[in-house]
Write a protein that holds these residues in place. Structure first.
Motif, PDB file in Angstrom:
ATOM      1  N   ALA A  93     -11.443 -48.203  49.565  1.00 38.88           N
ATOM      2  CA  ALA A  93     -12.290 -47.114  50.062  1.00 38.88           C
ATOM      3  C   ALA A  93     -11.595 -46.297  51.138  1.00 38.88           C
ATOM      4  O   ALA A  93     -11.846 -45.096  51.280  1.00 38.88           O
ATOM      5  CB  ALA A  93     -13.596 -47.687  50.608  1.00 38.88           C
ATOM      6  N   ALA A  97     -10.007 -41.293  47.436  1.00 37.29           N
ATOM      7  CA  ALA A  97     -11.300 -40.658  47.205  1.00 37.29           C
ATOM      8  C   ALA A  97     -11.158 -39.662  46.066  1.00 37.29           C
ATOM      9  O   ALA A  97     -10.130 -38.986  45.938  1.00 37.29           O
ATOM     10  CB  ALA A  97     -11.800 -39.960  48.468  1.00 37.29           C
ATOM     11  N   TRP A 109     -16.468 -40.331  45.094  1.00 40.37           N
ATOM     12  CA  TRP A 109     -16.328 -41.756  44.763  1.00 40.37           C
ATOM     13  C   TRP A 109     -15.173 -42.350  45.536  1.00 40.37           C
ATOM     14  O   TRP A 109     -14.112 -41.728  45.664  1.00 40.37           O
ATOM     15  CB  TRP A 109     -16.073 -41.922  43.272  1.00 40.37           C
ATOM     16  CG  TRP A 109     -15.692 -43.335  42.885  1.00 40.37           C
ATOM     17  CD1 TRP A 109     -16.527 -44.380  42.649  1.00 40.37           C
ATOM     18  CD2 TRP A 109     -14.360 -43.845  42.679  1.00 40.37           C
ATOM     19  NE1 TRP A 109     -15.827 -45.515  42.310  1.00 40.37           N
ATOM     20  CE2 TRP A 109     -14.483 -45.215  42.322  1.00 40.37           C
ATOM     21  CE3 TRP A 109     -13.078 -43.281  42.784  1.00 40.37           C
ATOM     22  CZ2 TRP A 109     -13.369 -46.019  42.060  1.00 40.37           C
ATOM     23  CZ3 TRP A 109     -11.970 -44.086  42.514  1.00 40.37           C
ATOM     24  CH2 TRP A 109     -12.123 -45.438  42.159  1.00 40.37           C
ATOM     25  N   ASN A 110     -15.397 -43.578  46.026  1.00 38.15           N
ATOM     26  CA  ASN A 110     -14.332 -44.379  46.624  1.00 38.15           C
ATOM     27  C   ASN A 110     -14.289 -45.735  45.932  1.00 38.15           C
ATOM     28  O   ASN A 110     -15.330 -46.244  45.499  1.00 38.15           O
ATOM     29  CB  ASN A 110     -14.590 -44.602  48.125  1.00 38.15           C
ATOM     30  CG  ASN A 110     -14.667 -43.314  48.900  1.00 38.15           C
ATOM     31  OD1 ASN A 110     -15.749 -42.882  49.294  1.00 38.15           O
ATOM     32  ND2 ASN A 110     -13.524 -42.681  49.129  1.00 38.15           N
ATOM     33  N   ASP A 113     -17.298 -48.480  45.333  1.00 39.36           N
ATOM     34  CA  ASP A 113     -18.645 -47.928  45.295  1.00 39.36           C
ATOM     35  C   ASP A 113     -19.422 -48.504  44.108  1.00 39.36           C
ATOM     36  O   ASP A 113     -18.886 -48.610  42.999  1.00 39.36           O
ATOM     37  CB  ASP A 113     -18.609 -46.401  45.171  1.00 39.36           C
ATOM     38  CG  ASP A 113     -18.214 -45.718  46.463  1.00 39.36           C
ATOM     39  OD1 ASP A 113     -18.067 -46.433  47.486  1.00 39.36           O
ATOM     40  OD2 ASP A 113     -18.042 -44.484  46.451  1.00 39.36           O
TER      41      ASP A 113
END
Length: 866
Positions: A93, A97, A109-110, A113
């Motif tokens: 994360a 990204a 989104w990372n 997730d």
């Protein structure tokens, strides 16, 4: 985009160099504007070969921007913007990204997730499930689908096994690594499915016969019994394409499961399920039996449970042992190992191919033993057997691969078709299957085959009380019509008869009508199968594919699109004491028409109606052209010379007829043909233009007889084909037009015409002679209500004559059209319609004023829809 199936060379598994951004221990591959592969490997080694899921990456490279400095890499495709911090290793994360641009605002989104709104995929089996609830109360553990309302999805292929150039399993790469495929699509779900199909391979088109009726029953059928069954299907004029033989076709050693014992093989598995030798007490001459079946244009599939290996009692045990240099002196079973090339090659060459030479057309694999390969822990035996059996068939000449087995996981869409197992017989199971089937499209598994009617009863129902509710079965058959595969099946219980002739009116009538409708729809279904191959969008589609912005598309999972033009909401609730079952349907915005085209509905809300047993909630897009085969087909072994084009009301519409040889892999090589049909409807003219057929394949016809049906029509002033006026005929015949009062449609019979020449059909109208909206529905409800009254009330002579006349409105209209000169035809039709409408308006009151029982009066009014 290019795509490949497992039978093709693996060249193309590696992405094009210009799609790749590689820096040390990371590699990004831009596959489409919505799809990026993300790889990290501690040693900087990446794999380019095929895997279980991904078989093709050499796609056309989309334009993308690349920006890089000492700290960051940024890739922008227009749809996605990826940003990674260099030199930070494993994706997490804090260092990666991806921004997804969506119409309703971007989302980021990372890694790590969690999705909040995945729309579901599918599951291996419905064995013993009542709807989605198992016998212990647990819920079906559905796998995730490829699409979610979040607007993104990640496929993790890190632990996927590889496939070599021969399609054989390779070990997973060693070392610390990540291999992710990020799909960012917003609400464009169909684009996500197309992207997955581009890298994972398309859904193959099954042989055409797959879309016919399959007869299957868990029963120790004999040769003679199956011949008698086939003769009865012939006598009742019920079409049939596939005969399924369950486990009892083969012998089992010693005391088998059928005797109440479990003889174990060397793995401790029950050996009573495995067998490869025909039981000669049931089939004295297996080859002769299968020659008979093929003579009836029936395909034969046999059930296999291969887990116990090859037992010493099998006829070809010695041949199998010799191929493997197996010591036969101990008479030990030859153990199963599906990932052993030697074992599988010997199994096909010495056991299965001799059976295929006798006439077995394809195999029903029924793996229910240990879940993973003993030689390759982590490799699903279900997935692997699907792969091995399908690709073996693809390599055997030019015939299309076909198996019949359970879902094994992502990538298994390449090996149709699915067997969903032994669901519980209940209204709950029926109500769940539309949702289950549509959800499977979210992983491209578009060919589920269910046990129509359910397989077995609730375990708590005492045996003497077990019987199949005929209304439930009739409604399940109607669902089967609008399913990928129509196959009846049931447990080995003497009370479980699903032969259509076992059901009296009205249930038998509804079952017969369902099977006939299935065969009429075959060209529409086959064209939808081609579309699934081309686009990744399955025949059965959730409502949220075309209407992703509407919450209602997600909250009504029991209805779905069947192909592009037909919306189906199979009735899945009993009628109870009423004559019709209430079943609300959500119609998306826009105009919709009933199946017969005679009723128009404004979408954007709920349609609250009740449906008699003969009625199915089917709605069609305006202007649609639905291709049909004529009634009376016995099988799909060959294509009829005549094709019906049902043209629905609407300003305009179009369709594409699809043709190929129905059996070979030629469709993958461009050996097919398409014919475009366009429809335009104005106030005074309705035109249908049939283009010339484009494309070539073996068996392409030189001529085809087209019948164009204008639905919801009045009486035209004239009908022309290529500028030539056609005469009216009371009975349909080539090069004329007729009026079918039972469907309120103009039927134009072009006769046999060259497929290489375009045909232009025009019906010209006077607007005041059009049929009133909803007329056909009222006519049919009146006929049903009067028929009911005659069945339950012995003497209806006290009723006004208008009651009987209203019940045969179609016949009265036909006489008005056919009797007399051409000049007055439209006026006679309009007068007859006005007379019917007056009778219909007074029907309920006429019956209410008689001494007939009140219960019968209420049922009569129910059938009228009042």
């Amino acid at each position: 985009m290019e795509a490949t199936t497992d039978s093709r060379p693996s060249a193309g598994a590696a992405a094009r160099p210009e799609a790749i951004v590689e820096r040390g221990d990371i590699r990004f591959t831009v596959l489409t504007p919505r799809l990026v592969r993300l790889e990290w490997n501690a040693e900087g080694r990446f794999r380019d070969g095929r895997t279980q899921v991904v078989v093709h990456r050499a796609l056309d490279v989309p334009p993308f921007g690349l920006a890089e400095d000492d700290r960051f890499i940024e890739i922008d495709t227009g749809m996605l913007r990826l940003r990674y911090e260099k030199g930070t290793g494993r994706f997490a994360a804090g260092n990666l990204a991806i921004l997804v641009r969506r119409e309703d605002g971007p989302v980021t989104w990372n890694p790590g997730d969690a999705q909040k709104a995945n729309l579901g995929g599918t599951y291996r089996t419905l064995d013993r499930y009542d709807g989605d609830t198992w016998q212990d109360g647990s819920t079906l553990p559905l796998e995730d689908g490829l699409i979610a309302r979040d607007g993104w999805h990640v496929v993790d292929d890190t632990q996927g096994f590889g496939l070599d150039d021969d399609g054989w399993v390779e070990e997973r790469p060693a070392g610390d690594r990540q291999d992710l495929y990020f799909f960012g699509y917003g609400r464009d779900y169909r684009a996500a499915l197309a992207d997955f199909a581009a890298i994972a391979g398309p859904q193959p088109i099954p042989p055409r016969f797959v879309f016919g009726y399959w007869w299957s029953r868990y029963w120790n059928y004999s040769d003679e019994e199956l011949r008698a069954l086939g003769a009865r299907f012939e006598k009742e004029r019920i079409p049939l394409d596939v005969l399924v033989l369950d486990m009892d076709w083969h012998t089992t050693p010693g005391l088998s499961l059928r005797a109440g014992y479990e003889q174990k093989d060397i793995f401790g598995e029950a050996s009573g399920w495995t067998g490869y030798t025909f039981n000669r007490s049931l089939f004295p001459e297996p080859g002769a039996f299968m020659r008979w079946a093929h003579g009836q244009n029936l395909r034969v599939t046999l059930n296999l449970h291969p887990a116990s290996g090859v037992m010493p009692h099998e006829e070809n045990y010695e041949a199998m042992a010799k191929a493997l240099s197996w010591d036969t002196s101990t008479h030990a079973p030859i153990p199963f190992e599906g990932t052993s090339p030697r074992y599988v090659r010997a199994l096909f060459d010495t056991i299965l191919k001799p059976l295929e030479a006798q006439g077995v057309d394809f195999w029903w694999l029924d793996w229910q033993q240990w879940p993973e390969s003993k030689a390759h822990p982590g490799l699903s035996n279900t997935w692997w057997l699907n792969h091995v059996f399908f690709t073996e068939m693809q390599r055997d000449g030019d015939r299309r691969g076909l198996i019949y087995h359970r879902w094994g996981g992502l990538g298994n869409h390449r090996y149709p078709i699915g067997f969903s197992g032994d669901s519980v017989i209940s209204w709950t199971s029926l109500a769940y299957q539309p949702h289950f089937t549509a959800m499977a499209s979210n992983v491209l598994y578009g060919y589920w085959s269910h046990d129509i009617g359910g397989h077995t009863f609730h375990k708590h129902i005492p045996r003497p009380e077990r019987h199949l509710d005929p209304e439930l079965y009739a409604r399940w058959m109607q669902l089967g019509v609008f399913s990928p595969v129509l196959r009846t099946h049931s447990a080995k219980e003497a009370s479980l008869h699903k032969e259509p002739w076992h059901f009296g009116p009205p249930y038998g009538d509804a079952i017969f009508a369902a099977i006939r409708l299935r065969y009429q729809l075959a060209p529409y279904i086959y064209a939808a199968a081609r579309q699934a191959y081309d686009t990744g969008v399955s025949i059965v589609q959730p409502m949220y594919y075309p209407w992703p912005e509407h919450d209602e598309a997600y909250s009504h999972p029991a209805q779905y699109m069947f192909g592009n033009d037909i919306l189906v909401a199979p009735v899945t609730t009993p009628s109870g004491a009423a004559a019709a079952a209430p079943f609300p349907v959500w119609l998306p915005p826009g105009k919709w028409y009933s199946r017969d085209g005679a009723e128009a509905f404004d979408g954007g809300g709920m349609v609250e109606r009740s449906y008699t047993l003969e009625e199915i909630p089917i709605f069609v897009r305006p202007g649609s052209v639905i291709p049909l085969y004529p009634e009376g087909m016995r099988d799909l072994a060959s294509v009829p010379d005549t094709l019906i084009l049902q043209v629905f009301p609407g300003a305009q519409g179009a369709t594409e007829l699809y043709d190929d040889d129905g059996a070979s892999q030629g469709y993958q090589r461009g050996e097919f043909a398409r014919t475009r049909v366009r429809n335009r409807h104005g106030d005074r003219a309705h035109r249908v233009h049939i283009d010339r057929m484009e494309g070539q394949y073996e068996g392409r016809p030189a001529k085809r007889a087209y019948v164009v049906e204008f639905l919801d029509a009045g009486i035209p002033e004239s009908v022309e084909v290529n500028g030539e006026a056609l005469p009216y005929s009371a009975e349909p015949k080539p090069r004329s037009w007729s009026f079918d009062a039972a469907w309120l449609c103009i039927r134009v019979d072009l006769g046999p015409v060259s497929v290489d020449e375009a045909q232009d059909v025009v019906a010209r109208f006077v607007p005041e002679h059009a049929a009133p909206k909803g007329l056909l529905h009222r006519m049919r409800r009146a006929a049903d209500a009067v028929r009911y009254l005659k069945q339950v009330w012995g003497d209806i002579s006290a009723l006004p004559d208008d009651v009987d006349l209203a019940g045969q409105a179609a016949r009265v209209l036909a006489y008005a059209v056919d009797e007399g000169d051409d000049e007055g035809r439209a006026e006679r039709f309009s007068a007859a319609v006005r007379a019917f409408e007056k009778r219909y308006a007074g029907l309920a009151a006429s019956v209410d004023a008689t001494p007939i029982d009140d219960a019968f009066k209420r049922a009569f009014a129910d059938r009228l829809g009042r």
